[in-house]
Design an enzyme around this catalytic site. Sequence first.
Site, short mmCIF file in Angstrom:
data_model
loop_
_atom_site.label_atom_id
_atom_site.label_comp_id
_atom_site.label_asym_id
_atom_site.label_seq_id
_atom_site.Cartn_x
_atom_site.Cartn_y
_atom_site.Cartn_z
N TYR A 70 0.90 -1.16 0.00
CA TYR A 70 0.00 0.00 0.00
C TYR A 70 0.94 1.20 0.00
O TYR A 70 1.56 1.51 1.01
CB TYR A 70 -0.88 -0.04 1.26
N THR A 71 1.08 1.86 -1.16
CA THR A 71 2.14 2.88 -1.31
C THR A 71 1.62 4.33 -1.33
O THR A 71 2.40 5.25 -1.51
CB THR A 71 2.92 2.65 -2.63
N TYR A 134 2.02 5.45 6.58
CA TYR A 134 2.70 4.59 5.59
C TYR A 134 4.03 4.10 6.16
O TYR A 134 4.32 2.89 6.14
CB TYR A 134 2.90 5.39 4.29
N1 LIG Z 1 6.92 4.46 -4.80
C1 LIG Z 1 7.87 4.95 -4.02
O1 LIG Z 1 8.22 6.16 -4.11
C2 LIG Z 1 8.59 4.06 -3.04
C3 LIG Z 1 9.57 4.64 -2.22
C4 LIG Z 1 10.23 3.83 -1.30
C5 LIG Z 1 9.94 2.49 -1.22
N2 LIG Z 1 8.97 1.97 -2.00
C6 LIG Z 1 8.63 0.56 -1.82
O2 LIG Z 1 8.95 -0.17 -2.99
C7 LIG Z 1 8.00 -1.23 -3.17
C8 LIG Z 1 7.39 -1.15 -4.53
O3 LIG Z 1 6.84 0.15 -4.70
P1 LIG Z 1 6.26 0.65 -6.10
O4 LIG Z 1 6.59 2.10 -6.21
O5 LIG Z 1 6.62 -0.30 -7.16
O6 LIG Z 1 4.71 0.55 -5.74
P2 LIG Z 1 3.44 0.62 -6.70
O7 LIG Z 1 3.81 1.02 -8.08
O8 LIG Z 1 2.42 1.40 -5.97
O9 LIG Z 1 3.02 -0.90 -6.75
C9 LIG Z 1 2.53 -1.54 -5.63
C10 LIG Z 1 1.69 -2.68 -6.10
O10 LIG Z 1 1.12 -3.29 -4.94
C11 LIG Z 1 -0.21 -3.63 -5.28
N3 LIG Z 1 -1.06 -3.72 -4.11
C12 LIG Z 1 -1.54 -2.73 -3.32
N4 LIG Z 1 -2.37 -3.25 -2.40
C13 LIG Z 1 -2.41 -4.58 -2.61
C14 LIG Z 1 -3.11 -5.66 -2.02
N5 LIG Z 1 -3.96 -5.48 -1.01
N6 LIG Z 1 -2.90 -6.90 -2.50
C15 LIG Z 1 -2.08 -7.12 -3.55
N7 LIG Z 1 -1.42 -6.15 -4.17
C16 LIG Z 1 -1.58 -4.89 -3.72
C17 LIG Z 1 -0.69 -2.49 -6.16
O11 LIG Z 1 -1.80 -2.95 -6.89
P3 LIG Z 1 -2.86 -1.90 -7.47
O12 LIG Z 1 -2.17 -1.32 -8.67
O13 LIG Z 1 -4.04 -2.76 -7.79
O14 LIG Z 1 -3.11 -0.89 -6.41
C18 LIG Z 1 0.53 -2.23 -7.02
O15 LIG Z 1 0.53 -3.02 -8.18
C19 LIG Z 1 6.99 -1.10 -2.02
O16 LIG Z 1 7.38 -1.95 -0.98
C20 LIG Z 1 7.15 0.34 -1.57
O17 LIG Z 1 6.81 0.51 -0.22
C21 LIG Z 1 8.29 2.71 -2.94
#
Ligand SMILES: NC(=O)c1ccc[n+]([C@@H]2O[C@H](COP(=O)([O-])OP(=O)(O)OC[C@H]3O[C@@H](n4cnc5c(N)ncnc54)[C@H](OP(=O)(O)O)[C@@H]3O)[C@@H](O)[C@H]2O)c1
Length: 319
Positions: A70-71, A134
């Site tokens: 959940y981002t 978060y």
């Molecule tokens: N984005 C950032 O700036 C950032 C920064 C630091 C660390 N991170 C970490 O890096 C990792 C990947 O981030 P990202 O940027 O690739 O995130 P993202 O693009 O938001 O992708 C997250 C994915 O998780 C899925 N998801 C959300 N809730 C879910 C649920 N209940 N069950 C199954 N899937 C679910 C989402 O599906 P839906 O598309 O259907 O919502 C989405 O496909 C995460 O652990 C995040 O905390 C991200």
Amino acid sequence: MRTTNSSEVSIKILLIGAAGQIGWELRNTLAPLGDIVATNRSILDLIDEDAIRRTVRSAHPDLIVNAAAYTQVDPAEAEPDLAMKVNGHAPGVMAQEARRAHAALVHYSTDYVFSGSIRRPYREDDEPNPLNTYGKTKLAGEKAIAAVDAPHLILRTSWVFGARGKNFFSTIVELAREREELKVVDDQIGKPNCSKAVAEATAEILARVSSRSSRSIVEGIAEASGSYHVCGEDHTSRFGFAEEIIALYGRRAAARGLPPLRVKRLIPVSSADFLTPAARPHYSVLSSEKMAQTFGVTLPSWREQLALAFDEMLLGGSQ
Ligand SMILES: NC(=O)c1ccc[n+]([C@@H]2O[C@H](COP(=O)([O-])OP(=O)(O)OC[C@H]3O[C@@H](n4cnc5c(N)ncnc54)[C@H](OP(=O)(O)O)[C@@H]3O)[C@@H](O)[C@H]2O)c1
């Protein structure tokens, strides 16, 4: 684990969250390491603990890679229970299932586990103290994994941008196409990272882990278990990042047939002038030293990552 010939061992990877920014890139970068079973939210919803257990048990993976989370930082303030289930609880269940299957877990976390009170790059052993829901839920996920005795890597990254989904890059470009004036905060300092670079670094780490120990990937991860910061060397402010996006767009737009931006002025503002539901750290720079020292893996500077990913982000190609 399958032996394909005398020297090559192919592993089975369960990739959770394959439709997200990093998850999407992992489908490509992890492919050389083994067979991938990919899930997204429609196949596996992480609020369903039993479904997580069933999915892992039927996939029989050597490696679980969890890129789902959940981002949404601001909406999380209004949905703390949901964010905690997905970010705090589900990763612990994955770790339990990894231990049961004699597999390893790779999981992502965030710079937002830190408060920003230290003014030097955060190391992996610095005390986390998240400011928002978060960050609190992501820290709970880290702790839930660490509490289970399974081989794991927790890869913290920051400010992720890329060709898929909504991120700071896509928001700035969208607003700069619509408005003449853009206000961007200049008192939040961190490291932007491209989803592709994070996914490539992940694959490199996994390749090094197994070649280094000349044992299985699970044994290699067991030896290296812990947290690592996966990011480039240099940092910037949100304002500096926006400035570079707009400058790069200006330099490349005409040659790429892109519409010109409307924006004429970029105005630095403080976070206090730009109130959001979630508080954000003023300084969340991560040190990538441990990753470089342990695995010999480094990421390009954020400017290089941006320049490399720019065409794909604006012209497509990652679909
Ligand atoms: N984005 C950032 O700036 C950032 C920064 C630091 C660390 N991170 C970490 O890096 C990792 C990947 O981030 P990202 O940027 O690739 O995130 P993202 O693009 O938001 O992708 C997250 C994915 O998780 C899925 N998801 C959300 N809730 C879910 C649920 N209940 N069950 C199954 N899937 C679910 C989402 O599906 P839906 O598309 O259907 O919502 C989405 O496909 C995460 O652990 C995040 O905390 C991200």
